[in-house]
Design an enzyme around this catalytic site. Structure first.
Site, PDB file in Angstrom:
ATOM      1  N   ARG B  53       0.971  -1.148   0.015  1.00 53.84           N
ATOM      2  CA  ARG B  53      -0.013   0.176   0.155  1.00 53.84           C
ATOM      3  C   ARG B  53       0.734   1.076   0.049  1.00 53.84           C
ATOM      4  O   ARG B  53       1.110   1.940   1.089  1.00 53.84           O
ATOM      5  CB  ARG B  53      -0.816   0.030   1.276  1.00 53.84           C
ATOM      6  CG  ARG B  53      -1.845  -1.341   1.340  1.00 53.84           C
ATOM      7  CD  ARG B  53      -2.616  -1.161   2.376  1.00 53.84           C
ATOM      8  NE  ARG B  53      -3.525  -2.424   2.438  1.00 53.84           N
ATOM      9  CZ  ARG B  53      -4.196  -2.661   3.678  1.00 53.84           C
ATOM     10  NH1 ARG B  53      -4.331  -1.994   4.627  1.00 53.84           N
ATOM     11  NH2 ARG B  53      -5.002  -3.731   3.419  1.00 53.84           N
ATOM     12  N   ASP B  55       2.370   4.777  -0.132  1.00 59.92           N
ATOM     13  CA  ASP B  55       1.720   6.350   0.127  1.00 59.92           C
ATOM     14  C   ASP B  55       1.562   7.074  -0.761  1.00 59.92           C
ATOM     15  O   ASP B  55       2.156   7.024  -1.897  1.00 59.92           O
ATOM     16  CB  ASP B  55       2.659   6.904   1.473  1.00 59.92           C
ATOM     17  CG  ASP B  55       2.503   6.237   2.712  1.00 59.92           C
ATOM     18  OD1 ASP B  55       1.440   5.636   3.257  1.00 59.92           O
ATOM     19  OD2 ASP B  55       3.376   6.350   3.591  1.00 59.92           O
ATOM     20  N   ARG B 206      10.543   4.615   5.076  1.00 60.23           N
ATOM     21  CA  ARG B 206      10.713   6.008   5.180  1.00 60.23           C
ATOM     22  C   ARG B 206      11.290   6.203   6.645  1.00 60.23           C
ATOM     23  O   ARG B 206      12.005   7.348   6.933  1.00 60.23           O
ATOM     24  CB  ARG B 206       9.487   6.860   5.035  1.00 60.23           C
ATOM     25  CG  ARG B 206       9.165   6.768   3.463  1.00 60.23           C
ATOM     26  CD  ARG B 206       7.769   7.279   3.130  1.00 60.23           C
ATOM     27  NE  ARG B 206       7.800   8.605   3.746  1.00 60.23           N
ATOM     28  CZ  ARG B 206       6.252   9.198   3.650  1.00 60.23           C
ATOM     29  NH1 ARG B 206       5.445   8.717   3.315  1.00 60.23           N
ATOM     30  NH2 ARG B 206       6.363  10.670   3.880  1.00 60.23           N
TER      31      ARG B 206
END
Lengths: 261, 261
Positions: B53, B55, B206
């Site tokens: 998924r 971002d 991240r």
């Protein structure tokens, strides 16, 4: 009264959002953005001269520009001071003091452009703004063979689009090279042509690459290049390649005679 | 009644214009675009499952998705039929028949992400959508030393952002490698971290890269990594790196058990 300085800038830009380099009323251009940023930094309205008048959508990694100013801002501060105004679409990465007679366009001795082609049945989203997408296979060997005809001092009338200022159609191409990078994991190949000349006529690179693409697709033989050059007829050379694949890579001068940093 | 087929797609996309992969009311997402294109091609409303998924702003070169359909459209026609609906921001480059139990997310054994950093005082317009711009020099050797602490089976609670579904915080990182490409002619260096694991927690890559950037800037020592992992406290690990530098490079499965083409 301060002395007038002649500043040489080297810059890159993403041409996607610009209507080319040269200022045009009602359009967003690189020249206008440069002049606005220089006004903010120096307080002076200047006229910026660019080495190459890249078309709408054409990119640059090594465009050169110059402008005259009485501002005393140190050259080593200029790139960062200008870049804050560009939202990263333009980046000045070198600034130097040039001799009084230096002119980014007229003093240029050689320019190099690259043209990138993504060859694959499938588009490449991360390259789409910087390459031309060719969905069917290309005969790159035939394109390389045809490319040889453009190297040397030639009359490029057949590859010169209308609408440009009058000049001689003769230019000297020093090199026209092809680099291939297979990207098997991505289902395609990146084919890049790099061309260096003492100068280019209006749309000359895109017209040559458009011709080479027709050779690569088998619509022409590689021997057509010599015939089309000799005919001096724009109608015979086919369509210009799309702007997005084109990039002004480098502009060379007779340093150190004309530029001192 | 036709048999239900389970189709596996491999695709790439530019995440700049999307609010991430997963469908969200009122936002443009990759999943929604895929489902709309599949509806046009097969006439069926399907639910697409994505392996990762990603971002908003995160890119993909090797995202995997699957959907069930009773359409009889041949798999080798699917990529081109779907791609005409994507305006080149998304490109499906492989379609295969998968086993009935294949699930793009749950069947995934390994995922690889890359994170690209442009290190230079000057922005890079042509890389700006696909890299994080770090204007000051980085101590890349210290980042590489710190990266070693993340390899292995670890509790990644400190690198797990809130807002995600509950799961175990333990993941196995197989590799966290760094590649450096000097681009002296462009006044900078491209530093890319590539990380492979059996799965990733929400924002884990991240958050790890954000931590490594702090090490590279000298705001932390490389030995901090072990201490922050052991503390199991998100507050200690620093800020997540920007989405634009991140790219889902590959998703690996136990082929041929689960997928037959």
């Amino acid at each position: 009264m301060f002395e007038t300085r002649n500043i040489k800038l080297t810059l890159r830009y993403d041409g996607t959002g610009f209507h080319g380099f040269q200022r045009q009323a009602g359009h967003r251009t690189v020249q206008e953005e440069l002049e606005k940023a220089i006004l903010r930094v120096t307080g002076e309205k200047v006229a910026v001269v660019g080495a190459g008048r890249t078309d709408a959508g054409v990119h640059a990694l090594g465009q050169v520009a110059n402008f005259r100013t009485t501002s005393t801002v140190p050259v080593d501060r200029l790139p960062l001071a200008l870049n804050v105004h560009f939202n990263r679409e333009i980046a000045v990465y070198r600034a130097e003091e040039a001799g009084a007679r230096f002119h980014a366009q007229r003093s240029a001795k050689r320019k190099t452009y690259s043209y990138a082609i993504w060859v694959s049945p499938y588009p490449h989203p991360l390259l789409r703004l910087y390459t031309y997408h060719q969905p069917k296979p290309l005969d790159v060997a035939a394109m390389e063979a045809a490319a040889k005809a453009f190297v040397g001092t030639r009359d490029f009338t057949s590859f010169w689009s209308a609408g440009s200022v009058k000049t001689t159609p003769v230019r000297t191409v020093y090199d026209l090279a092809c680099r291939r990078e297979r990207r098997d994991d991505q289902g395609g190949e990146l084919v890049t042509f790099t061309i260096t000349a003492n100068g280019f006529l209006y749309r000359m690179v895109r017209n040559i690459v458009g011709f080479l693409l027709e050779v690569g697709r088998g619509q022409r033989g590689p021997d057509d290049a010599g015939r089309v050059l000799a005919a001096k007829d724009r109608q015979l050379a086919g369509r210009a390649a799309q702007a997005r694949g084109l990039c002004l890579v480098e502009v060379a001068y007779d340093e150190p005679e004309q530029v001192f940093s």
